[in-house]
Design an enzyme around this catalytic site. Structure first.
Site, PDB file in Angstrom:
ATOM      1  N   ARG A 182     -18.787  -7.011   4.650  1.00 25.34           N
ATOM      2  CA  ARG A 182     -17.703  -6.675   3.709  1.00 25.34           C
ATOM      3  C   ARG A 182     -17.906  -5.221   3.323  1.00 25.34           C
ATOM      4  O   ARG A 182     -18.936  -4.875   2.730  1.00 25.34           O
ATOM      5  CB  ARG A 182     -17.745  -7.596   2.487  1.00 25.34           C
TER       6      ARG A 182
ATOM      7  N   HIS B 148      -8.439  -8.529   6.139  1.00 20.08           N
ATOM      8  CA  HIS B 148      -9.280  -9.652   5.682  1.00 20.08           C
ATOM      9  C   HIS B 148      -8.987 -10.858   6.584  1.00 20.08           C
ATOM     10  O   HIS B 148      -8.454 -11.878   6.133  1.00 20.08           O
ATOM     11  CB  HIS B 148      -8.977  -9.957   4.207  1.00 20.08           C
TER      12      HIS B 148
ATOM     13  N   GLN C 152      -9.897 -14.748   5.943  1.00 16.45           N
ATOM     14  CA  GLN C 152      -9.076 -15.428   4.943  1.00 16.45           C
ATOM     15  C   GLN C 152      -7.842 -16.076   5.585  1.00 16.45           C
ATOM     16  O   GLN C 152      -7.442 -17.184   5.229  1.00 16.45           O
ATOM     17  CB  GLN C 152      -8.642 -14.419   3.870  1.00 16.45           C
TER      18      GLN C 152
ATOM     19  N   ASP D 143      -1.259 -11.914  -3.671  1.00 13.88           N
ATOM     20  CA  ASP D 143      -2.667 -11.578  -3.893  1.00 13.88           C
ATOM     21  C   ASP D 143      -2.691 -10.588  -5.056  1.00 13.88           C
ATOM     22  O   ASP D 143      -1.631 -10.086  -5.486  1.00 13.88           O
ATOM     23  CB  ASP D 143      -3.255 -10.959  -2.604  1.00 13.88           C
TER      24      ASP D 143
ATOM     25  N   CYS E  73      -5.311 -16.110  -1.987  1.00 11.17           N
ATOM     26  CA  CYS E  73      -6.686 -16.150  -1.466  1.00 11.17           C
ATOM     27  C   CYS E  73      -7.724 -16.244  -2.566  1.00 11.17           C
ATOM     28  O   CYS E  73      -8.857 -16.665  -2.314  1.00 11.17           O
ATOM     29  CB  CYS E  73      -6.950 -14.932  -0.593  1.00 11.17           C
TER      30      CYS E  73
ATOM     31  N   ARG F  91     -11.926 -22.130   3.841  1.00  5.51           N
ATOM     32  CA  ARG F  91     -12.741 -20.992   4.278  1.00  5.51           C
ATOM     33  C   ARG F  91     -13.993 -21.500   5.005  1.00  5.51           C
ATOM     34  O   ARG F  91     -14.465 -20.900   5.958  1.00  5.51           O
ATOM     35  CB  ARG F  91     -13.142 -20.111   3.078  1.00  5.51           C
TER      36      ARG F  91
END
Ligand code: CP
Ligand code: NVA
Length: 326
Positions: free
Chosen positions: A111, A138, A141, A233, A274, A302
């Site tokens: 990340r 991402h 996700q 988001d 998410c 996930r």
């Protein structure tokens, strides 16, 4: 199953565009099998003797936990390191870091603040690199988001998904995920917060073979009209905190997903996010805590999608045998 020409060369997962439509379908099928299988608590050894390094430049709850639990339940080992623990955090280059890690571990999940740093890490690594979120993408996700959508709607092709708000990293990977799945994907975002132009163009070109469509506009009501799924988001992603006031003034309240906005979608539409969520900013508590919300299924998925992704990326064609065995 996987296309026959899938080779065992290193497979990175940085944006989601690395997958073919068949590989994405395979990952979702394998994820569903892992999900069913978990209830049996049967031990697995698919990643036995394999260790993955998880590098975090930013905070994480779901990504870190889902990958760590996935690796552990597949019989592998994980080592999680923050920037303050790594020499990378005090100036060692991504190239040297990647070359050294390639001698020590079987895969890297990272990340990072800057997507360019992830690309440098992946270019210098001889083991697969998985994006655990960058400022631009991402992709891990979106696997969970697609699995959740498929569980609820029993298909992906031909569905309409509306993204409302900031055209951010999650939105950019959604563009690829939607295009690969034959989804009609509509983004409603203010002019300054549109998704990456390159991702829009590439996603559009993918839809030529999958039958989906990509539309970017400004009006959230038009985007949401008759949608099967509405997604949003945070309006202030990690790394964009200094822009917070401006972002909220442009995006709120027009792009807040409220009960009123949801009323323009199909009656049985679902709401995805998410997480982490900011009630009263990008979504009202009535929506995220209401009956249309599937956010906890996304969070759980996930884990199942992380397992399938790890099998594809680390084991290549052996993943097919695993799918057959489950
Ligand atoms: N959705 C997501 O990636 O959450 P974390 O930041 O908690 O990992
Ligand atoms: N867009 C958000 C996603 C968090 C999981 C961010 O980058 O902070």
């Amino acid at each position: 199953m996987l296309p026959p020409n899938r080779s065992s060369v290193k497979k990175d997962f940085l944006t989601l565009a690395e997958l073919s439509p068949q590989e994405l379908q395979f990952v979702l099928r394998l994820s569903a099998k892992f999900k069913k299988r978990r209830k049996k608590m049967a031990p697995a050894s698919h990643l036995r003797m394999r260790t993955l390094a998880l590098l975090f430049q930013k905070q994480s709850t779901r990504t870190r936990l889902s990958f760590e639990v996935a690796i552990s339940e597949l019989g592998g080992e994980s080592i999680t390191l923050s920037m303050s623990e790594l020499q990378l955090g005090r100036g060692e280059t991504p190239e040297d870091t990647a070359a050294v890690l390639s001698r020590l571990v079987h895969g890297i999940i990272a990340r990072v603040n800057s997507h360019e740093e992830l690309v440098r890490l992946a270019s210098a690594s001889s083991v697969p690199v998985i994006n655990g979120l960058s400022d631009r993408f991402h992709p891990a996700q979106i696997l969970a988001d697609l699995l959740t959508l498929q569980e609820r709607k029993k298909r992906l092709r031909g569905l309409k998904v509306a993204w409302v708000g900031d055209g951010n990293n999650v939105c950019n990977s959604w563009l690829y995920g939607a295009a690969l799945s034959g989804i009609d994907f509509v983004v409603a975002a203010p002019r300054d917060y549109r998704p990456l132009e390159q991702a829009v163009r590439e996603a559009e070109s993918m839809t030529k073979s999958t039958g989906g469509t990509i539309t970017v506009l400004e009006d959230p009501i038009e985007a949401v009209r008759d949608a099967d799924c509405v997604v949003t988001d945070t309006f202030v992603s990690m790394g964009f905190e200094s822009d917070r006031e401006k972002r909220l003034s442009v995006l709120m309240p027009k792009y807040t997903v409220s009960e009123e906005l949801m009323s323009h979608a199909k009656r049985d539409a679902i709401f995805e996010h998410c997480m982490p969520a900011h009630r009263g900013e990008e979504v009202t508590s009535g929506v995220i805590d209401g009956p249309q919300s599937v956010v906890l299924d996304q969070a759980e998925n996930r884990l199942h999608t992380a397992k399938a992704l790890l099998c594809l990326v680390l084991l290549g064609k052996k993943a097919q045998a695993i799918a057959r065995s489950l």
